[in-house]
Design a protein around this motif. Sequence first.
Motif, PDB file in Angstrom:
ATOM      1  N   VAL A  61      -4.112 -10.229 -18.584  1.00 34.37           N
ATOM      2  CA  VAL A  61      -3.670  -8.833 -18.676  1.00 34.37           C
ATOM      3  C   VAL A  61      -4.323  -8.007 -17.571  1.00 34.37           C
ATOM      4  O   VAL A  61      -3.672  -7.155 -16.950  1.00 34.37           O
ATOM      5  CB  VAL A  61      -3.987  -8.258 -20.071  1.00 34.37           C
ATOM      6  N   TYR A  62      -5.592  -8.278 -17.276  1.00 35.48           N
ATOM      7  CA  TYR A  62      -6.300  -7.555 -16.212  1.00 35.48           C
ATOM      8  C   TYR A  62      -5.624  -7.781 -14.861  1.00 35.48           C
ATOM      9  O   TYR A  62      -5.425  -6.842 -14.096  1.00 35.48           O
ATOM     10  CB  TYR A  62      -7.751  -8.031 -16.184  1.00 35.48           C
ATOM     11  N   VAL A  63      -5.258  -9.026 -14.583  1.00 33.32           N
ATOM     12  CA  VAL A  63      -4.589  -9.331 -13.313  1.00 33.32           C
ATOM     13  C   VAL A  63      -3.223  -8.653 -13.260  1.00 33.32           C
ATOM     14  O   VAL A  63      -2.827  -8.120 -12.214  1.00 33.32           O
ATOM     15  CB  VAL A  63      -4.486 -10.860 -13.114  1.00 33.32           C
ATOM     16  N   VAL A  64      -2.497  -8.649 -14.378  1.00 32.31           N
ATOM     17  CA  VAL A  64      -1.191  -7.977 -14.409  1.00 32.31           C
ATOM     18  C   VAL A  64      -1.358  -6.476 -14.156  1.00 32.31           C
ATOM     19  O   VAL A  64      -0.577  -5.872 -13.408  1.00 32.31           O
ATOM     20  CB  VAL A  64      -0.471  -8.242 -15.754  1.00 32.31           C
ATOM     21  N   MET A  65      -2.384  -5.877 -14.728  1.00 35.44           N
ATOM     22  CA  MET A  65      -2.622  -4.445 -14.507  1.00 35.44           C
ATOM     23  C   MET A  65      -2.972  -4.175 -13.043  1.00 35.44           C
ATOM     24  O   MET A  65      -2.549  -3.170 -12.474  1.00 35.44           O
ATOM     25  CB  MET A  65      -3.755  -3.927 -15.397  1.00 35.44           C
ATOM     26  N   GLN A  66      -3.710  -5.071 -12.427  1.00 40.83           N
ATOM     27  CA  GLN A  66      -4.025  -4.920 -11.000  1.00 40.83           C
ATOM     28  C   GLN A  66      -2.761  -5.072 -10.159  1.00 40.83           C
ATOM     29  O   GLN A  66      -2.599  -4.381  -9.144  1.00 40.83           O
ATOM     30  CB  GLN A  66      -5.089  -5.935 -10.569  1.00 40.83           C
ATOM     31  N   LEU A  67      -1.858  -5.964 -10.556  1.00 43.12           N
ATOM     32  CA  LEU A  67      -0.601  -6.118  -9.815  1.00 43.12           C
ATOM     33  C   LEU A  67       0.285  -4.877  -9.962  1.00 43.12           C
ATOM     34  O   LEU A  67       0.998  -4.505  -9.019  1.00 43.12           O
ATOM     35  CB  LEU A  67       0.137  -7.371 -10.289  1.00 43.12           C
ATOM     36  N   VAL A  68       0.231  -4.225 -11.119  1.00 38.31           N
ATOM     37  CA  VAL A  68       0.981  -2.972 -11.298  1.00 38.31           C
ATOM     38  C   VAL A  68       0.423  -1.907 -10.358  1.00 38.31           C
ATOM     39  O   VAL A  68       1.170  -1.151  -9.730  1.00 38.31           O
ATOM     40  CB  VAL A  68       0.932  -2.517 -12.776  1.00 38.31           C
ATOM     41  N   ALA A  69      -0.909  -1.863 -10.248  1.00 39.19           N
ATOM     42  CA  ALA A  69      -1.525  -0.907  -9.322  1.00 39.19           C
ATOM     43  C   ALA A  69      -1.155  -1.227  -7.879  1.00 39.19           C
ATOM     44  O   ALA A  69      -0.939  -0.326  -7.062  1.00 39.19           O
ATOM     45  CB  ALA A  69      -3.047  -0.922  -9.505  1.00 39.19           C
ATOM     46  N   LEU A  70      -1.046  -2.500  -7.559  1.00 35.48           N
ATOM     47  CA  LEU A  70      -0.629  -2.916  -6.214  1.00 35.48           C
ATOM     48  C   LEU A  70       0.831  -2.536  -5.953  1.00 35.48           C
ATOM     49  O   LEU A  70       1.184  -2.137  -4.841  1.00 35.48           O
ATOM     50  CB  LEU A  70      -0.826  -4.423  -6.065  1.00 35.48           C
ATOM     51  N   ALA A  71       1.665  -2.626  -6.988  1.00 33.66           N
ATOM     52  CA  ALA A  71       3.070  -2.224  -6.849  1.00 33.66           C
ATOM     53  C   ALA A  71       3.186  -0.734  -6.559  1.00 33.66           C
ATOM     54  O   ALA A  71       4.091  -0.299  -5.842  1.00 33.66           O
ATOM     55  CB  ALA A  71       3.840  -2.579  -8.119  1.00 33.66           C
ATOM     56  N   LEU A  72       2.259   0.057  -7.079  1.00 41.03           N
ATOM     57  CA  LEU A  72       2.250   1.485  -6.773  1.00 41.03           C
ATOM     58  C   LEU A  72       1.980   1.707  -5.286  1.00 41.03           C
ATOM     59  O   LEU A  72       2.591   2.576  -4.661  1.00 41.03           O
ATOM     60  CB  LEU A  72       1.198   2.202  -7.621  1.00 41.03           C
ATOM     61  N   GLY A  73       1.100   0.907  -4.705  1.00 40.60           N
ATOM     62  CA  GLY A  73       0.848   0.991  -3.265  1.00 40.60           C
ATOM     63  C   GLY A  73       2.077   0.593  -2.457  1.00 40.60           C
ATOM     64  O   GLY A  73       2.382   1.195  -1.424  1.00 40.60           O
ATOM     65  N   LEU A  74       2.794  -0.430  -2.934  1.00 36.51           N
ATOM     66  CA  LEU A  74       4.033  -0.830  -2.250  1.00 36.51           C
ATOM     67  C   LEU A  74       5.075   0.280  -2.327  1.00 36.51           C
ATOM     68  O   LEU A  74       5.814   0.513  -1.362  1.00 36.51           O
ATOM     69  CB  LEU A  74       4.583  -2.113  -2.875  1.00 36.51           C
ATOM     70  N   TRP A  75       5.153   0.952  -3.469  1.00 35.34           N
ATOM     71  CA  TRP A  75       6.089   2.073  -3.599  1.00 35.34           C
ATOM     72  C   TRP A  75       5.765   3.157  -2.576  1.00 35.34           C
ATOM     73  O   TRP A  75       6.663   3.735  -1.970  1.00 35.34           O
ATOM     74  CB  TRP A  75       6.012   2.619  -5.020  1.00 35.34           C
TER      75      TRP A  75
END
Length: 179
Positions: free
Chosen positions: A133-147
């Motif tokens: 879950v922690y890694v998934v949350m970090q990937l969501v934060a990374l997706a915000l950077g991609l946006w």
Amino acid sequence: MAASITPPTWATELSSPPAHKQKHSSIPDPPGYSSSAPSNKKEKRVVREQPSPEEMDTLKVKKAWEVALAPIKSLPMTAIMMYMSGNSLQIFSIMMVFMAFKNPIMGILSTNTAFERFESETNKAKVLQVKVVYVVMQLVALALGLWKINGMGLLPTTRSDWLAWEVAREVRDRAVVGV
């Protein structure tokens, strides 16, 4: 002629505190509190029982969940900051994008060190779920950077960005100021 210096009253009160005043109120004491003055210096100390290993594992997993959900709690503020910084290439927006990529990548790389204090032999499976879950949350934060970098126009999303012989699109509509 030496004058004797008397210490201030607050200093003398520190060495001998005032006597305990009796309570004359009709308000009862809260549960677990006794306003009666201790009769002797040696009070009974309540010995706290050590938690069982199952209780410790439960507490460790609960704290691990708090660590795992921490990245998503800071996401709304990061999104607002990115939105407010605009899409032009300025130092503030570039720094926001850098931090939007750096923090999640460093978080993913340090996943095991973030959760090693919560992990024991009996709760490995539960902590593994928390790590995922922690890694998934970090990937969501990374997706915000991609946006954000997509909004800034820095992502190569058209064919002309990838192929040298492709010509960039021509703009056919032109606005002319009318007089």
